[in-house]
Structure formats: structure tokens, C-alpha cells
Scaffold this motif. Structure first.
Motif, PDB file in Angstrom:
ATOM      1  N   VAL A   1       0.844  -1.200   0.000  1.00  8.58           N
ATOM      2  CA  VAL A   1       0.000   0.000   0.000  1.00  8.58           C
ATOM      3  C   VAL A   1       0.881   1.252   0.000  1.00  8.58           C
ATOM      4  CG1 VAL A   1      -1.708   1.307   1.340  1.00  8.58           C
ATOM      5  CG2 VAL A   1      -1.921  -1.170   1.149  1.00  8.58           C
ATOM      6  N   LYS A   2       1.965   1.204   0.771  1.00 10.20           N
ATOM      7  CA  LYS A   2       2.895   2.335   0.841  1.00 10.20           C
ATOM      8  C   LYS A   2       3.508   2.614  -0.535  1.00 10.20           C
ATOM      9  CE  LYS A   2       6.895   4.066   3.384  1.00 10.20           C
ATOM     10  NZ  LYS A   2       8.006   3.723   4.296  1.00 10.20           N
ATOM     11  N   ALA A   3       3.883   1.545  -1.249  1.00  8.01           N
ATOM     12  CA  ALA A   3       4.472   1.706  -2.589  1.00  8.01           C
ATOM     13  C   ALA A   3       3.473   2.340  -3.549  1.00  8.01           C
ATOM     14  CB  ALA A   3       4.933   0.353  -3.114  1.00  8.01           C
ATOM     15  N   VAL A   4       2.208   1.948  -3.432  1.00  8.84           N
ATOM     16  CA  VAL A   4       1.154   2.515  -4.285  1.00  8.84           C
ATOM     17  C   VAL A   4       1.058   4.025  -4.061  1.00  8.84           C
ATOM     18  CG1 VAL A   4      -1.337   2.560  -4.748  1.00  8.84           C
ATOM     19  CG2 VAL A   4      -0.167   0.370  -4.418  1.00  8.84           C
ATOM     20  N   HIS A   5       1.036   4.450  -2.801  1.00 10.69           N
ATOM     21  CA  HIS A   5       0.964   5.887  -2.474  1.00 10.69           C
ATOM     22  C   HIS A   5       2.153   6.641  -3.061  1.00 10.69           C
ATOM     23  CE1 HIS A   5      -2.594   5.868  -0.054  1.00 10.69           C
ATOM     24  NE2 HIS A   5      -2.102   5.063   0.869  1.00 10.69           N
ATOM     25  N   THR A   6       3.342   6.053  -2.914  1.00 12.50           N
ATOM     26  CA  THR A   6       4.573   6.697  -3.396  1.00 12.50           C
ATOM     27  C   THR A   6       4.533   6.891  -4.904  1.00 12.50           C
ATOM     28  OG1 THR A   6       5.838   5.712  -1.584  1.00 12.50           O
ATOM     29  CG2 THR A   6       7.092   6.505  -3.471  1.00 12.50           C
ATOM     30  N   VAL A   7       4.178   5.830  -5.627  1.00 13.25           N
ATOM     31  CA  VAL A   7       4.145   5.892  -7.101  1.00 13.25           C
ATOM     32  C   VAL A   7       3.056   6.853  -7.577  1.00 13.25           C
ATOM     33  CG1 VAL A   7       3.719   4.558  -9.214  1.00 13.25           C
ATOM     34  CG2 VAL A   7       5.115   3.578  -7.383  1.00 13.25           C
ATOM     35  N   TRP A   8       1.909   6.796  -6.929  1.00 17.24           N
ATOM     36  CA  TRP A   8       0.784   7.658  -7.324  1.00 17.24           C
ATOM     37  C   TRP A   8       1.140   9.135  -7.130  1.00 17.24           C
ATOM     38  CZ3 TRP A   8      -2.980   7.573 -10.474  1.00 17.24           C
ATOM     39  CH2 TRP A   8      -4.118   8.375 -10.331  1.00 17.24           C
ATOM     40  N   ASP A   9       1.737   9.464  -5.993  1.00 20.41           N
ATOM     41  CA  ASP A   9       2.170  10.846  -5.747  1.00 20.41           C
ATOM     42  C   ASP A   9       3.220  11.282  -6.768  1.00 20.41           C
ATOM     43  OD1 ASP A   9       0.468  11.225  -3.623  1.00 20.41           O
ATOM     44  OD2 ASP A   9       1.965  10.788  -2.076  1.00 20.41           O
ATOM     45  N   ARG A  10       4.141  10.389  -7.050  1.00 19.44           N
ATOM     46  CA  ARG A  10       5.216  10.693  -8.004  1.00 19.44           C
ATOM     47  C   ARG A  10       4.653  10.943  -9.402  1.00 19.44           C
ATOM     48  NH1 ARG A  10       9.182   6.159  -7.359  1.00 19.44           N
ATOM     49  NH2 ARG A  10       9.604   7.010  -5.301  1.00 19.44           N
ATOM     50  N   MET A  11       3.673  10.154  -9.791  1.00 16.35           N
ATOM     51  CA  MET A  11       3.053  10.344 -11.116  1.00 16.35           C
ATOM     52  C   MET A  11       2.440  11.731 -11.243  1.00 16.35           C
ATOM     53  SD  MET A  11       1.190   6.725 -12.070  1.00 16.35           S
ATOM     54  CE  MET A  11       0.797   7.222 -13.757  1.00 16.35           C
ATOM     55  N   GLN A  12       1.725  12.146 -10.202  1.00 13.71           N
ATOM     56  CA  GLN A  12       1.067  13.447 -10.248  1.00 13.71           C
ATOM     57  C   GLN A  12       2.084  14.593 -10.226  1.00 13.71           C
ATOM     58  OE1 GLN A  12      -2.983  13.485  -8.067  1.00 13.71           O
ATOM     59  NE2 GLN A  12      -1.870  11.833  -7.082  1.00 13.71           N
ATOM     60  N   GLU A  13       3.158  14.407  -9.494  1.00 17.48           N
ATOM     61  CA  GLU A  13       4.202  15.441  -9.427  1.00 17.48           C
ATOM     62  C   GLU A  13       4.963  15.568 -10.746  1.00 17.48           C
ATOM     63  OE1 GLU A  13       6.598  14.198  -6.151  1.00 17.48           O
ATOM     64  OE2 GLU A  13       5.018  14.626  -4.680  1.00 17.48           O
ATOM     65  N   ARG A  14       5.336  14.421 -11.323  1.00 14.98           N
ATOM     66  CA  ARG A  14       6.220  14.432 -12.491  1.00 14.98           C
ATOM     67  C   ARG A  14       5.477  14.556 -13.818  1.00 14.98           C
ATOM     68  NH1 ARG A  14      10.656   9.660 -11.214  1.00 14.98           N
ATOM     69  NH2 ARG A  14      11.441  10.518  -9.230  1.00 14.98           N
ATOM     70  N   LEU A  15       4.301  13.924 -13.894  1.00 19.53           N
ATOM     71  CA  LEU A  15       3.596  13.862 -15.175  1.00 19.53           C
ATOM     72  C   LEU A  15       2.510  14.926 -15.303  1.00 19.53           C
ATOM     73  CD1 LEU A  15       3.151   9.973 -15.428  1.00 19.53           C
ATOM     74  CD2 LEU A  15       5.089  11.356 -16.216  1.00 19.53           C
ATOM     75  N   GLY A  16       2.043  15.443 -14.169  1.00 23.37           N
ATOM     76  CA  GLY A  16       0.957  16.429 -14.218  1.00 23.37           C
ATOM     77  C   GLY A  16      -0.401  15.752 -14.168  1.00 23.37           C
ATOM     78  N   GLU A  17      -1.361  16.322 -14.852  1.00 22.35           N
ATOM     79  CA  GLU A  17      -2.739  15.807 -14.791  1.00 22.35           C
ATOM     80  C   GLU A  17      -2.825  14.369 -15.292  1.00 22.35           C
ATOM     81  OE1 GLU A  17      -6.193  18.814 -15.335  1.00 22.35           O
ATOM     82  OE2 GLU A  17      -4.726  19.274 -16.885  1.00 22.35           O
ATOM     83  N   ILE A  18      -3.568  13.555 -14.550  1.00 22.47           N
ATOM     84  CA  ILE A  18      -3.769  12.158 -14.958  1.00 22.47           C
ATOM     85  C   ILE A  18      -5.007  12.104 -15.857  1.00 22.47           C
ATOM     86  CG2 ILE A  18      -3.952   9.754 -14.178  1.00 22.47           C
ATOM     87  CD1 ILE A  18      -1.370  11.120 -13.240  1.00 22.47           C
ATOM     88  N   THR A  19      -4.829  12.602 -17.085  1.00 17.10           N
ATOM     89  CA  THR A  19      -5.891  12.570 -18.094  1.00 17.10           C
ATOM     90  C   THR A  19      -5.375  11.788 -19.294  1.00 17.10           C
ATOM     91  OG1 THR A  19      -5.095  14.593 -19.161  1.00 17.10           O
ATOM     92  CG2 THR A  19      -6.746  14.864 -17.406  1.00 17.10           C
ATOM     93  N   PRO A  20      -6.272  11.211 -20.104  1.00 18.88           N
ATOM     94  CA  PRO A  20      -5.806  10.473 -21.287  1.00 18.88           C
ATOM     95  C   PRO A  20      -4.917  11.324 -22.193  1.00 18.88           C
ATOM     96  CG  PRO A  20      -8.149  10.085 -20.929  1.00 18.88           C
ATOM     97  CD  PRO A  20      -7.736  11.151 -19.959  1.00 18.88           C
ATOM     98  N   GLU A  21      -5.312  12.584 -22.393  1.00 19.87           N
ATOM     99  CA  GLU A  21      -4.564  13.476 -23.294  1.00 19.87           C
ATOM    100  C   GLU A  21      -3.145  13.709 -22.774  1.00 19.87           C
ATOM    101  OE1 GLU A  21      -8.736  13.666 -23.742  1.00 19.87           O
ATOM    102  OE2 GLU A  21      -7.599  14.228 -21.950  1.00 19.87           O
ATOM    103  N   ASN A  22      -3.036  13.982 -21.483  1.00 23.76           N
ATOM    104  CA  ASN A  22      -1.712  14.260 -20.914  1.00 23.76           C
ATOM    105  C   ASN A  22      -0.848  13.005 -20.857  1.00 23.76           C
ATOM    106  OD1 ASN A  22       0.302  15.921 -19.698  1.00 23.76           O
ATOM    107  ND2 ASN A  22      -0.243  15.045 -17.718  1.00 23.76           N
ATOM    108  N   ILE A  23      -1.445  11.875 -20.473  1.00 20.84           N
ATOM    109  CA  ILE A  23      -0.666  10.635 -20.375  1.00 20.84           C
ATOM    110  C   ILE A  23      -0.190  10.183 -21.761  1.00 20.84           C
ATOM    111  CG2 ILE A  23      -0.770   8.175 -19.743  1.00 20.84           C
ATOM    112  CD1 ILE A  23      -0.532  10.131 -17.332  1.00 20.84           C
ATOM    113  N   THR A  24      -1.005  10.396 -22.784  1.00 17.77           N
ATOM    114  CA  THR A  24      -0.606  10.046 -24.149  1.00 17.77           C
ATOM    115  C   THR A  24       0.645  10.819 -24.569  1.00 17.77           C
ATOM    116  OG1 THR A  24      -2.905   9.592 -24.721  1.00 17.77           O
ATOM    117  CG2 THR A  24      -1.406   9.879 -26.553  1.00 17.77           C
ATOM    118  N   ARG A  25       0.775  12.043 -24.084  1.00 19.03           N
ATOM    119  CA  ARG A  25       1.931  12.887 -24.440  1.00 19.03           C
ATOM    120  C   ARG A  25       3.222  12.452 -23.750  1.00 19.03           C
ATOM    121  NH1 ARG A  25      -2.061  17.241 -24.506  1.00 19.03           N
ATOM    122  NH2 ARG A  25      -1.719  17.657 -22.285  1.00 19.03           N
ATOM    123  N   GLN A  26       3.111  11.646 -22.688  1.00 19.78           N
ATOM    124  CA  GLN A  26       4.298  11.192 -21.956  1.00 19.78           C
ATOM    125  C   GLN A  26       4.902   9.964 -22.654  1.00 19.78           C
ATOM    126  OE1 GLN A  26       4.909  13.235 -19.346  1.00 19.78           O
ATOM    127  NE2 GLN A  26       2.899  14.200 -19.664  1.00 19.78           N
TER     128      GLN A  26
END
Length: 205
Positions: free
Chosen positions: A59-84
Motif C-alpha cells: 500500500v505504501k508503494a502505491v501511495h509513493t508511485v501515485w504521488d510521483r506520477m502526479q508530481e512528475r507527469l501532471g494531470e492524470i488525463t488520457p490526453e496528458n498521459i498520451t503525451r508522456q
């Protein structure tokens, strides 16, 4: 940072009273724990990405990765994720297989091949059927979306280790067969999801 919007799973006295009446042991646990608050993600795509990340063991790893995704990638939307790039997604702390899966789903949505919003009008079994046709999505991930985004009422997941552990702890069982699990699941119906909220808490006590 644009954080994914969350809310609490909505349920009330009706569901609580029903479960307490159906199962005395669960009822005592409900009285002891009070109302359990389960944070959910109403947006289907970001909830699905979170469920894929949630396949990680800790569970701790999930929180870490999820926070990191939002910090590094920005909005978790299909359009934004496609650009990564898949490399950038993977570097948030997951396997390349998961990164490819997330990127691929984002692409199917942005290109119009799949409208994720159509899931909202489908029964649970059909939601599971459609989601499990996607690469990297199994039944457990689909069931987590049903509870943790769509707020469906009657999901108790055999594939969820914590749910099984919660049942074993609640009823002092040393083992739990699929047949026994199904008996409990049917007993909790039609409010199995609310029972799941309590079983999750019990499993980590």
C-alpha cells in the motif's frame, strides 16, 4: 500540482442496518469501527490508472508511485498521459509492462477507439468484461474500479488478498475456500461493497 480529485464512498444507515441484521459478527465490527471512510476517485480514467498502480504489493508503494506520477507527469488525463513517454511513466516507480498498459489505454481513449464513459451505464459484469479485454487489466483491477470510482454497491473481490484476510480475521478462520467466500459474499449482498470497506479496515488492524 494538479491533484486528482477524490471524495468518500457514499453509503448510509440503510446499508449499515442491513449488514448488521444479516451478519451479527460483522455487525459487532461495524459498531466497534463506526463509519468507515473510503477515499475514491470519481474520474474513471485516473481511477483506472490508480487501480493499475494498485496492483503493486505494498500500500505504501502505491501511495509513493501515485504521488510521483502526479508530481512528475501532471494531470492524470488520457490526453496528458498520451503525451508522456512510456519511459517517463515507468520512472515513476512501476514496471515497464504497467507503463505500456497505462499509455496504451490513454491512447485508445484519445484516439476515440474507446469511450471509457460508456462504462457508467453498464451492469457490473459487463464493466468487468469490457475492462478485462484491455491489456494488463484483470478482474481484480476491474472490481477495484467498480468500488473505488463508480461506487457500485455489491462488489466483494475474491482476488483481493486484504478482503480475504479481513474475512478470515473477522470469523477467526485459518483458511478460506472459494466456496466459503461465496457464502459470505452472498450474505452481504446487495451491499457487498460496504462490507468490503469494513473488511479492508479489519484486515489491517
Amino acid at each position: 500540482m494538479n491533484r486528482v480529485v477524490t471524495k468518500f464512498y457514499e453509503y448510509g444507515q440503510n446499508e449499515i442496518d442491513y449488514l448488521k441484521q444479516k451478519d451479527e459478527i460483522l455487525g459487532r465490527a461495524i459498531d466497534r469501527l463506526g463509519k468507515v471512510e473510503r477515499e475514491i476517485i470519481p474520474d474513471l480514467f485516473s481511477a483506472l490508472v490508480h487501480a493499475i498502480v494498485g496492483q503493486l504489493v505494498s500500500v505504501k508503494a502505491v501511495h509513493t508511485v501515485w504521488d510521483r506520477m502526479q508530481e512528475r507527469l501532471g494531470e492524470i488525463t488520457p490526453e496528458n498521459i498520451t503525451r508522456q513517454s512510456t519511459d517517463d511513466i515507468q520512472k515513476c516507480g512501476m514496471t515497464m509492462k504497467k507503463a505500456v498498459c497505462i499509455h496504451s489505454i490513454a491512447e485508445t481513449i484519445t484516439t476515440g477507439k474507446w469511450d471509457i464513459e460508456t462504462l457508467r451505464d453498464l451492469p457490473d459484469d459487463e464493466v468487468i468484461r469490457q475492462l478485462t479485454t484491455l491489456n494488463g487489466i484483470g478482474r481484480w483491477t476491474a472490481e477495484m474500479l467498480l468500488i473505488n470510482s463508480m461506487e457500485r454497491r455489491d462488489v466483494v473481490s475474491w482476488g483481493d488478498i486484504a478482503i480475504r484476510r479481513g474475512i478470515m480475521k473477522l470469523y477467526s478462520l485459518s483458511d478460506l475456500s472459494k466456496v466459503e467466500f461465496e457464502q459470505y459474499r452472498r450474505k452481504y449482498s446487495p451491499f457487498g461493497s460496504v462490507a468490503s470497506l469494513y473488511l479492508w479496515v479489519i484486515s489491517f488492524e
